[in-house]
Design a protein around this motif. Structure first.
Motif, PDB file in Angstrom:
ATOM      1  N   VAL A 183       0.843  -1.203   0.000  1.00 41.35           N
ATOM      2  CA  VAL A 183       0.000   0.000   0.000  1.00 41.35           C
ATOM      3  C   VAL A 183       0.872   1.246   0.000  1.00 41.35           C
ATOM      4  N   HIS A 184       1.819   1.301   0.932  1.00 40.66           N
ATOM      5  CA  HIS A 184       2.599   2.533   1.094  1.00 40.66           C
ATOM      6  C   HIS A 184       3.574   2.743  -0.067  1.00 40.66           C
ATOM      7  N   THR A 185       4.122   1.638  -0.576  1.00 38.92           N
ATOM      8  CA  THR A 185       5.050   1.769  -1.703  1.00 38.92           C
ATOM      9  C   THR A 185       4.322   2.309  -2.918  1.00 38.92           C
ATOM     10  N   ALA A 186       3.150   1.721  -3.196  1.00 43.79           N
ATOM     11  CA  ALA A 186       2.396   2.159  -4.375  1.00 43.79           C
ATOM     12  C   ALA A 186       1.920   3.602  -4.209  1.00 43.79           C
ATOM     13  N   ALA A 187       1.668   4.014  -2.960  1.00 41.97           N
ATOM     14  CA  ALA A 187       1.126   5.359  -2.731  1.00 41.97           C
ATOM     15  C   ALA A 187       2.211   6.423  -2.822  1.00 41.97           C
ATOM     16  N   GLY A 188       3.479   6.030  -2.701  1.00 37.80           N
ATOM     17  CA  GLY A 188       4.556   7.019  -2.749  1.00 37.80           C
ATOM     18  C   GLY A 188       4.419   8.020  -1.621  1.00 37.80           C
ATOM     19  N   SER A 189       4.419   9.296  -1.965  1.00 38.05           N
ATOM     20  CA  SER A 189       4.367  10.326  -0.921  1.00 38.05           C
ATOM     21  C   SER A 189       2.944  10.551  -0.415  1.00 38.05           C
ATOM     22  N   GLN A 190       1.984   9.940  -1.082  1.00 40.57           N
ATOM     23  CA  GLN A 190       0.600  10.154  -0.679  1.00 40.57           C
ATOM     24  C   GLN A 190       0.263   9.375   0.579  1.00 40.57           C
ATOM     25  N   GLU A 191      -0.412  10.003   1.524  1.00 38.06           N
ATOM     26  CA  GLU A 191      -0.768   9.304   2.751  1.00 38.06           C
ATOM     27  C   GLU A 191      -2.000   8.420   2.530  1.00 38.06           C
ATOM     28  N   VAL A 192      -1.906   7.174   2.927  1.00 37.46           N
ATOM     29  CA  VAL A 192      -3.062   6.275   2.902  1.00 37.46           C
ATOM     30  C   VAL A 192      -3.356   5.892   4.347  1.00 37.46           C
ATOM     31  N   PRO A 193      -4.440   6.422   4.944  1.00 33.71           N
ATOM     32  CA  PRO A 193      -4.721   6.081   6.336  1.00 33.71           C
ATOM     33  C   PRO A 193      -4.998   4.594   6.505  1.00 33.71           C
ATOM     34  N   VAL A 194      -4.386   4.018   7.528  1.00 31.91           N
ATOM     35  CA  VAL A 194      -4.582   2.597   7.824  1.00 31.91           C
ATOM     36  C   VAL A 194      -5.088   2.474   9.256  1.00 31.91           C
ATOM     37  N   ALA A 195      -6.261   1.883   9.425  1.00 28.84           N
ATOM     38  CA  ALA A 195      -6.823   1.636  10.759  1.00 28.84           C
ATOM     39  C   ALA A 195      -6.733   0.147  11.035  1.00 28.84           C
ATOM     40  N   LEU A 196      -6.000  -0.219  12.068  1.00 31.03           N
ATOM     41  CA  LEU A 196      -5.920  -1.629  12.452  1.00 31.03           C
ATOM     42  C   LEU A 196      -6.933  -1.865  13.559  1.00 31.03           C
ATOM     43  N   VAL A 197      -7.870  -2.757  13.317  1.00 37.83           N
ATOM     44  CA  VAL A 197      -8.963  -2.985  14.259  1.00 37.83           C
ATOM     45  C   VAL A 197      -8.786  -4.339  14.941  1.00 37.83           C
ATOM     46  N   LEU A 198      -8.634  -4.324  16.256  1.00 35.87           N
ATOM     47  CA  LEU A 198      -8.636  -5.576  17.019  1.00 35.87           C
ATOM     48  C   LEU A 198     -10.100  -5.966  17.199  1.00 35.87           C
ATOM     49  N   THR A 199     -10.489  -7.080  16.598  1.00 40.35           N
ATOM     50  CA  THR A 199     -11.892  -7.500  16.602  1.00 40.35           C
ATOM     51  C   THR A 199     -12.189  -8.348  17.850  1.00 40.35           C
ATOM     52  N   LYS A 200     -13.451  -8.699  18.020  1.00 44.80           N
ATOM     53  CA  LYS A 200     -13.907  -9.663  19.043  1.00 44.80           C
ATOM     54  C   LYS A 200     -13.494  -9.260  20.460  1.00 44.80           C
ATOM     55  N   CYS A 201     -13.466  -7.948  20.719  1.00 46.25           N
ATOM     56  CA  CYS A 201     -12.951  -7.490  22.007  1.00 46.25           C
ATOM     57  C   CYS A 201     -13.846  -7.881  23.179  1.00 46.25           C
ATOM     58  N   ASP A 202     -15.079  -8.277  22.897  1.00 46.61           N
ATOM     59  CA  ASP A 202     -15.927  -8.770  23.997  1.00 46.61           C
ATOM     60  C   ASP A 202     -15.290 -10.006  24.647  1.00 46.61           C
ATOM     61  N   ILE A 203     -14.609 -10.829  23.838  1.00 45.80           N
ATOM     62  CA  ILE A 203     -13.961 -12.013  24.438  1.00 45.80           C
ATOM     63  C   ILE A 203     -12.444 -11.849  24.524  1.00 45.80           C
ATOM     64  N   ALA A 204     -11.915 -10.842  23.855  1.00 48.50           N
ATOM     65  CA  ALA A 204     -10.449 -10.729  23.765  1.00 48.50           C
ATOM     66  C   ALA A 204      -9.866  -9.685  24.700  1.00 48.50           C
ATOM     67  N   LEU A 205     -10.751  -9.010  25.435  1.00 46.96           N
ATOM     68  CA  LEU A 205     -10.264  -7.899  26.255  1.00 46.96           C
ATOM     69  C   LEU A 205      -9.174  -8.342  27.235  1.00 46.96           C
ATOM     70  N   GLY A 206      -9.340  -9.544  27.783  1.00 46.93           N
ATOM     71  CA  GLY A 206      -8.350 -10.047  28.736  1.00 46.93           C
ATOM     72  C   GLY A 206      -6.959 -10.092  28.127  1.00 46.93           C
ATOM     73  N   HIS A 207      -6.864 -10.523  26.863  1.00 50.28           N
ATOM     74  CA  HIS A 207      -5.554 -10.596  26.197  1.00 50.28           C
ATOM     75  C   HIS A 207      -4.948  -9.199  26.043  1.00 50.28           C
ATOM     76  N   ILE A 208      -5.824  -8.237  25.756  1.00 50.03           N
ATOM     77  CA  ILE A 208      -5.324  -6.869  25.555  1.00 50.03           C
ATOM     78  C   ILE A 208      -4.905  -6.279  26.904  1.00 50.03           C
ATOM     79  N   ARG A 209      -5.732  -6.517  27.921  1.00 51.51           N
ATOM     80  CA  ARG A 209      -5.419  -5.952  29.246  1.00 51.51           C
ATOM     81  C   ARG A 209      -4.139  -6.535  29.832  1.00 51.51           C
ATOM     82  N   GLU A 210      -3.847  -7.784  29.473  1.00 54.95           N
ATOM     83  CA  GLU A 210      -2.596  -8.392  29.955  1.00 54.95           C
ATOM     84  C   GLU A 210      -1.397  -7.537  29.576  1.00 54.95           C
ATOM     85  N   VAL A 211      -1.520  -6.899  28.407  1.00 53.03           N
ATOM     86  CA  VAL A 211      -0.398  -6.106  27.896  1.00 53.03           C
ATOM     87  C   VAL A 211      -0.584  -4.625  28.220  1.00 53.03           C
ATOM     88  N   GLY A 212      -1.808  -4.172  28.303  1.00 49.17           N
ATOM     89  CA  GLY A 212      -2.075  -2.760  28.595  1.00 49.17           C
ATOM     90  C   GLY A 212      -3.097  -2.220  27.625  1.00 49.17           C
TER      91      GLY A 212
END
Ligand SMILES: Nc1nc2c(ncn2[C@@H]2O[C@H](COP(=O)(O)OP(=O)(O)OP(=O)(O)O)[C@@H](O)[C@H]2O)c(=O)[nH]1
Ligand SMILES: [Mg+2]
Length: 280
Positions: A183-212
């Motif tokens: 994505v970034h290589t093809a875009a060159g100097s153009q910004e391409v916003p990337v949102a990384l979404v951690l899904t299933k947080c209703d059951i995964a919250l414990g894993h996230i909280r372990e780290v912060g």
């Protein structure tokens, strides 16, 4: 019903925000020279939660939550999303996706209007496209859509990221970073916003909280993606809550609203609308 992938249709498949269609306030997404960047691409490995997320996102946008309004251009796509939602209301998860399908959505955000091609595809295609660099039609089509991405939503299942085996880690780190580098290589100097979404947080919250925090979780569990994937903003979401049935199987429970599913798209659209690289 589902408009399944067929030969020759592959250029139209992937989640994309197209150019403004209606009025002067409509926003044409960005263009980088020869390669028009006109779509929002959703990336995620097998089981990341793409189908559930898209269905609940459409439902939320149809109901005009969070200031974003969506309307499928084709009633069959609307029906497909509503069938998926109804299936979850009845306590059933969707089947793993077998064929690629797309839905052309009209998105209204403030005074602006975009076309967004909501795409659902089997996670195996992601692996073939970005881990195996396969040349089959579906894998090639996914790479083509990535080359035309104006914004990217990356869906990651935190449980698999924290506990998954080698294949899951390879998909999440090698595959996703290969996709984002592209994505970034093809875009060159153009910004391409990337949102990384951690899904299933209703059951995964414990894993996230372990780290912060969600960001710390990604730094900790997906260091290869952080090192090679360029800039991205991390979000946490729960498209649907779940509760165990009598046999202890987790079933979807749709009586509660989804959490955090609109914000990543909203953030991307704000970035694109501002076009100045600043935080939304
Ligand atoms: N608890 C919970 N489980 C979820 C959620 N989203 C998805 N799941 C679970 O994850 C499974 C896979 O979700 P899908 O949306 O089908 O995943 P996908 O990325 O479309 O998978 P493929 O079509 O196989 O590539 C579902 O069957 C559910 O068991 C969520 O928000 N909360
Ligand atoms: Mg699916």
């Amino acid at each position: 019903m589902t408009q399944a992938f067929e030969s020759g249709e592959n250029m139209r498949l992937f989640a994309g925000a197209g150019q403004a269609q209606t009025d002067a306030a409509s926003q044409s997404l960005t263009d980088s020279g020869s390669q028009p960047r006109d779509r929002v691409v959703i990336l995620g490995r097998r089981g990341a939660g793409k189908t559930v997320y898209l269905a609940r996102l459409y439902e939320a946008l149809w109901q005009n939550r969070e200031g974003l309004l969506a309307r499928a251009m084709d009633g069959r796509a609307h029906q497909r999303f509503m069938e998926l939602v109804a299936m979850m209301e009845a306590g059933q998860w969707p089947e793993a996706t077998l064929a690629q399908s797309w839905s052309n959505l009209e998105i209204r955000y403030g005074a602006r209007q975009w076309m967004l091609w909501a795409l659902d595809y089997p996670g195996e295609v992601f692996r073939r496209a970005f881990v195996e660099n396969a040349q089959d039609e579906a894998a090639t089509a996914l790479r083509t859509h990535v080359d035309k991405a104006a914004a990217v939503l990356v869906l990651v299942d935190p449980v698999t990221a924290a506990r998954g085996g080698v294949e899951a880690t390879v998909d999440a780190e090698f595959g996703l970073s290969a996709a984002l580098r592209r994505v970034h290589t093809a875009a060159g100097s153009q910004e391409v916003p990337v949102a990384l979404v951690l899904t299933k947080c209703d059951i995964a919250l414990g894993h996230i909280r372990e780290v912060g925090t969600a960001r710390a979780f990604v730094d900790h569990h997906l260091p290869g993606l952080v090192r090679d994937g360029g800039d991205f903003r991390v979000f946490a979401a729960s498209a649907v809550r779940s509760r165990p049935d009598a046999l202890g199987q987790l079933r979807p429970a749709t009586d509660k609203d989804p959490l955090g599913i609109v914000e990543p798209l909203q953030w991307c659209l704000k970035r694109l609308a501002r076009g100045d690289g600043g935080d939304a």
